[in-house]
Design a protein around this motif. Structure first.
Motif, PDB file in Angstrom:
ATOM      1  N   ASN A 344     -16.079 -67.662  62.311  1.00 34.81           N
ATOM      2  CA  ASN A 344     -15.047 -67.986  63.291  1.00 34.81           C
ATOM      3  C   ASN A 344     -13.738 -67.233  63.118  1.00 34.81           C
ATOM      4  O   ASN A 344     -12.923 -67.209  64.026  1.00 34.81           O
ATOM      5  N   ASN A 345     -13.532 -66.646  61.949  1.00 31.61           N
ATOM      6  CA  ASN A 345     -12.278 -65.934  61.702  1.00 31.61           C
ATOM      7  C   ASN A 345     -12.458 -64.991  60.515  1.00 31.61           C
ATOM      8  O   ASN A 345     -13.496 -64.984  59.850  1.00 31.61           O
ATOM      9  N   GLU A 346     -11.425 -64.234  60.250  1.00 34.26           N
ATOM     10  CA  GLU A 346     -11.487 -63.224  59.194  1.00 34.26           C
ATOM     11  C   GLU A 346     -11.634 -63.852  57.816  1.00 34.26           C
ATOM     12  O   GLU A 346     -12.335 -63.315  56.950  1.00 34.26           O
ATOM     13  N   LYS A 347     -11.006 -64.996  57.589  1.00 35.00           N
ATOM     14  CA  LYS A 347     -11.109 -65.650  56.288  1.00 35.00           C
ATOM     15  C   LYS A 347     -12.555 -66.036  55.983  1.00 35.00           C
ATOM     16  O   LYS A 347     -13.058 -65.793  54.873  1.00 35.00           O
ATOM     17  N   GLU A 348     -13.238 -66.628  56.952  1.00 37.87           N
ATOM     18  CA  GLU A 348     -14.632 -67.017  56.753  1.00 37.87           C
ATOM     19  C   GLU A 348     -15.512 -65.788  56.495  1.00 37.87           C
ATOM     20  O   GLU A 348     -16.416 -65.832  55.666  1.00 37.87           O
ATOM     21  N   ARG A 349     -15.235 -64.713  57.190  1.00 36.91           N
ATOM     22  CA  ARG A 349     -16.038 -63.501  57.001  1.00 36.91           C
ATOM     23  C   ARG A 349     -15.845 -62.921  55.616  1.00 36.91           C
ATOM     24  O   ARG A 349     -16.786 -62.408  55.008  1.00 36.91           O
ATOM     25  N   CYS A 350     -14.630 -62.985  55.126  1.00 34.07           N
ATOM     26  CA  CYS A 350     -14.371 -62.485  53.773  1.00 34.07           C
ATOM     27  C   CYS A 350     -15.081 -63.346  52.729  1.00 34.07           C
ATOM     28  O   CYS A 350     -15.662 -62.821  51.770  1.00 34.07           O
ATOM     29  N   LEU A 351     -15.037 -64.661  52.910  1.00 38.52           N
ATOM     30  CA  LEU A 351     -15.694 -65.555  51.965  1.00 38.52           C
ATOM     31  C   LEU A 351     -17.210 -65.351  51.950  1.00 38.52           C
ATOM     32  O   LEU A 351     -17.846 -65.434  50.895  1.00 38.52           O
ATOM     33  N   CYS A 352     -17.781 -65.080  53.115  1.00 39.24           N
ATOM     34  CA  CYS A 352     -19.233 -64.868  53.215  1.00 39.24           C
ATOM     35  C   CYS A 352     -19.635 -63.414  52.965  1.00 39.24           C
ATOM     36  O   CYS A 352     -20.830 -63.104  52.943  1.00 39.24           O
ATOM     37  N   LYS A 353     -18.629 -62.524  52.799  1.00 39.01           N
ATOM     38  CA  LYS A 353     -18.880 -61.102  52.573  1.00 39.01           C
ATOM     39  C   LYS A 353     -19.767 -60.513  53.668  1.00 39.01           C
ATOM     40  O   LYS A 353     -20.758 -59.832  53.407  1.00 39.01           O
ATOM     41  N   VAL A 354     -19.381 -60.793  54.900  1.00 41.06           N
ATOM     42  CA  VAL A 354     -20.160 -60.336  56.048  1.00 41.06           C
ATOM     43  C   VAL A 354     -20.189 -58.812  56.123  1.00 41.06           C
ATOM     44  O   VAL A 354     -21.243 -58.205  56.333  1.00 41.06           O
ATOM     45  N   LYS A 355     -19.046 -58.171  55.918  1.00 47.89           N
ATOM     46  CA  LYS A 355     -18.989 -56.723  56.055  1.00 47.89           C
ATOM     47  C   LYS A 355     -19.759 -56.004  54.952  1.00 47.89           C
ATOM     48  O   LYS A 355     -20.238 -54.893  55.145  1.00 47.89           O
ATOM     49  N   GLU A 356     -19.847 -56.631  53.792  1.00 49.76           N
ATOM     50  CA  GLU A 356     -20.556 -56.002  52.677  1.00 49.76           C
ATOM     51  C   GLU A 356     -22.069 -56.185  52.768  1.00 49.76           C
ATOM     52  O   GLU A 356     -22.829 -55.371  52.233  1.00 49.76           O
ATOM     53  N   ASN A 357     -22.519 -57.227  53.472  1.00 50.93           N
ATOM     54  CA  ASN A 357     -23.940 -57.586  53.396  1.00 50.93           C
ATOM     55  C   ASN A 357     -24.666 -57.645  54.733  1.00 50.93           C
ATOM     56  O   ASN A 357     -25.834 -58.028  54.776  1.00 50.93           O
ATOM     57  N   THR A 358     -24.000 -57.312  55.827  1.00 51.70           N
ATOM     58  CA  THR A 358     -24.684 -57.266  57.127  1.00 51.70           C
ATOM     59  C   THR A 358     -24.310 -55.974  57.850  1.00 51.70           C
ATOM     60  O   THR A 358     -23.314 -55.323  57.520  1.00 51.70           O
ATOM     61  N   HIS A 359     -25.115 -55.618  58.836  1.00 57.23           N
ATOM     62  CA  HIS A 359     -24.848 -54.425  59.639  1.00 57.23           C
ATOM     63  C   HIS A 359     -23.977 -54.780  60.841  1.00 57.23           C
ATOM     64  O   HIS A 359     -24.018 -55.900  61.357  1.00 57.23           O
ATOM     65  N   SER A 360     -23.204 -53.816  61.274  1.00 55.43           N
ATOM     66  CA  SER A 360     -22.356 -53.974  62.449  1.00 55.43           C
ATOM     67  C   SER A 360     -23.131 -53.619  63.713  1.00 55.43           C
ATOM     68  O   SER A 360     -23.816 -52.592  63.774  1.00 55.43           O
TER      69      SER A 360
END
Length: 453
Positions: A344-360
Motif C-alpha cells: 500500500n505504500n513505500e514503507k510496506e514495500r521496503c519492509l517486504c523488500k519488494v524491489k529486491e525480490n520481485t520483478h517490475s
C-alpha cells in the motif's frame, strides 16, 4: 499458478472460495476471477473435485505478501533490478520541489489529505500560512474536495473536516464525490447476464451508475484543469487521505501523462515506487466477485483507467498507448506475476523488500518486443490541451473491458493489426468522403478535432 488447458491462472486472481457442485461421480468448480473472467472446471471424481477446491481456496487466500507469486516468478529475459529505478523516489520529490519554486509564476496543482479541524473547528496556523504562500496578494485559489459536502461534514465528527472560509479567505471550496464499489459490482453482474432483454439491460446499466462516476471524474478533472488553464488560478485537490479520488483527479488533469512505459506518473507507481501512496493492496483486494463487502475496497484505479479509455476514444491520435496497455494495467493491479502493485505504500514495500525480490512490470513492458504491442500506431504528438466532452452521449461503456470475456474482439484486433502494418509501411492514411482519417471515423464518427475545441 493453476494450469488450465490454454490458460495460466494466478491463484491470487481468485477473490473468494471456489464454488463447486457435485453430481454423481464428478464435480464442477466455478472460479470468478478478479479480471472478471468466469471459469468452469469439470473434475471427474468427487474426491478429486473436493481436493482441488480446497487447494484453490488455500492458495488464493495467502495472507503474507512475501508468500505471493511475484516473489517466486523468475522470467529468463529479465533481471530483478530492471525497471525499479527508472524514476527514483528522490527524483519525484525533486520534481515536486521544482514545481513549488515556480508557484509564483504559473498556476500550480497541489494535492493533500483533509485538514484535521474536527468537531471543535480547530485551526492550524501553519497550514493556513502554507496555503497562503501559494497565492500572491489579491489572487484566489480553488479547493476541490473530492468528497460530497455531506461526507466532508460527517468526517468532521472523527477529527477530519474542511477548510473554514474565515481561515482561508482567498480559497473557494468545491465539492465532488460519490460511492463507487457497489456500482462496480452491479455493472459486472449486469454485463454477465446475457439473458436479459434490451429494456432490462438499459435499466440495469442506468441503475448501477458506473457511467455517472466516469462522467463525474472527468468533469472534476476538467474543472481542475480549467481553473488552471482558463482562470490561471492555483488548485488544491484533496479528499479524506489524499490517496484515492484526489489522485484520480490530479492524474487526469495533469499534463504529460501520455508516454509509456510510465503513462500515469501520479497514480501508477513509476518504476515500481508507490510515490503517490495509493493503497493498491487494500483497494484491489477482491474486485467485483466477492461475498464480502470490504469497506476499504474501491475500484478507483479501474475508474481512472476507464477515464483514460474515454480520452483515447475521443482523441484517438493524442495518446501514445492503446487499449491493450490499459487492460494489462487493470489485470496486474488485481493479480500479477510482478511486484509493481504489491503493498500500500513505500514503507510496506521496503519492509517486504519488494524491489529486491520481485520483478517490475515496467521492465517487462519496456522490452522492445513487448513495448510495440502497447503503442498506438495512430499517435501524433499534440502539445495542445485536450478537453474531453462529458455530455451523456459522449460517455460510453468500456466494452473492451466489461465484455472482454463475453464478446470476441477478433475483428477489432485484426483491424488494429492492419492499421499497424499500414503505418509501419509508411502508406498514406485512408480517408473517407469528408476527408477524415478512416480510422478516426470508424472509432467514433462524432469525434471532436484533436485539439478538443
Amino acid at each position: 499458478m493453476l494450469a488450465v488447458p490454454g490458460i495460466d491462472l494466478l491463484f491470487s486472481s481468485v477473490p473468494q472460495s471456489a464454488e463447486f457442485r457435485l453430481a454423481n461421480s464428478s464435480g464442477t468448480i466455478t472460479l470468478r476471477c478478479k479480471d472478471l473472467k468466469v471459469l468452469q472446471l469439470e473434475i471427474p471424481g468427487m474426491e478429486e473435485c473436493l481436493n482441488i477446491a480446497s487447494s484453490i481456496e488455500a492458495l488464493s487466500s495467502v495472507d503474507s505478501v512475501m508468500m505471493m507469486y511475484p516473489f517466486f516468478y523468475r522470467p529468463q529475459s529479465l533481471k530483478l533490478e530492471e525497471g525499479w529505478h527508472l524514476f527514483p523516489l528522490q527524483q519525484y520529490f525533486q520534481q515536486i520541489a521544482s514545481q513549488v519554486s515556480l508557484e509564483g509564476r504559473d498556476p500550480a496543482m497541489l494535492r493533500s489529505s483533509q485538514p484535521l479541524t474536527g468537531p471543535n473547528r480547530k485551526r492550524c496556523r501553519e497550514d493556513e500560512m502554507l496555503l497562503g504562500t501559494v497565492l500572491e496578494e489579491g489572487e484566489r485559489g480553488f479547493i476541490i474536495d473530492t468528497r460530497s459536502a455531506q461526507a466532508a461534514k460527517q468526517a468532521r465528527m472523527t477529527g477530519g473536516g474542511t477548510e473554514p472560509k474565515s481561515s482561508y479567505p482567498q480559497w473557494r471550496r468545491l465539492h465532488r464525490g460519490r460511492p463507487l464499489q457497489e456500482s462496480f459490482i452491479k455493472l459486472v453482474d449486469a454485463c454477465n447476464d446475457t439473458a436479459i432483454n434490451m429494456d432490462r439491460w438499459l435499466n440495469r446499466l442506468e441503475s448501477c451508475r458506473w457511467l455517472s462516476h466516469v462522467k463525474a471524474a472527468l468533469s472534476t478533472a476538467c474543472l481542475a484543469a480549467q481553473c488552471m488553464d482558463r482562470e490561471e488560478a492555483n488548485v488544491l485537490v484533496h479528499g479524506a487521505e489524499g490517496t484515492d479520488t484526489t489522485l484520480l483527479v490530479t492524474a487526469l488533469a495533469q499534463p504529460g501523462c501520455a508516454t509509456p512505459p510510465l503513462p500515469f506518473t501520479s497514480m501508477i507507481p513509476p518504476g515500481g515506487s508507490p510515490q503517490a501512496g495509493h493503497p493498491f493492496h487494500l483497494r484491489c483486494a477482491r474486485s467485483a466477485y466477492s461475498h464480502a463487502r470490504l469497506k476499504q475496497e474501491a475500484p478507483l484505479f479501474l475508474l481512472f483507467l476507464d477515464c483514460v479509455w474515454q480520452l483515447s476514444r475521443q482523441f484517438p491520435f493524442s495518446l501514445e498507448f492503446g487499449e491493450r496497455l490499459l487492460l494489462t494495467l487493470f489485470d496486474d493491479a488485481y493479480a500479477s506475476a510482478y511486484g509493481t502493485f504489491l503493498c500500500n505504500n513505500e514503507k510496506e514495500r521496503c519492509l517486504c523488500k519488494v524491489k529486491e525480490n520481485t520483478h517490475s512490470l515496467w521492465a517487462w513492458l519496456n522490452q522492445p518486443g513487448e513495448r510495440k504491442k502497447y503503442l498506438n500506431p495512430l499517435y501524433l504528438p499534440n502539445a495542445l490541451v485536450i478537453w474531453p466532452s462529458v455530455e451523456p452521449q459522449s460517455i460510453q461503456l468500456w466494452q473492451g473491458l466489461f465484455f472482454r470475456w463475453i464478446r470476441s474482439s477478433q475483428y477489432l484486433d485484426e483491424a488494429w493489426a492492419e492499421i499497424q502494418r499500414l503505418v509501419e509501411g509508411n502508406e498514406p492514411p485512408v480517408k473517407d468522403s469528408a476527408g477524415n482519417r478512416l480510422s478516426q471515423s470508424l472509432s467514433d464518427p462524432t469525434a471532436q478535432p484533436e485539439n478538443g475545441r
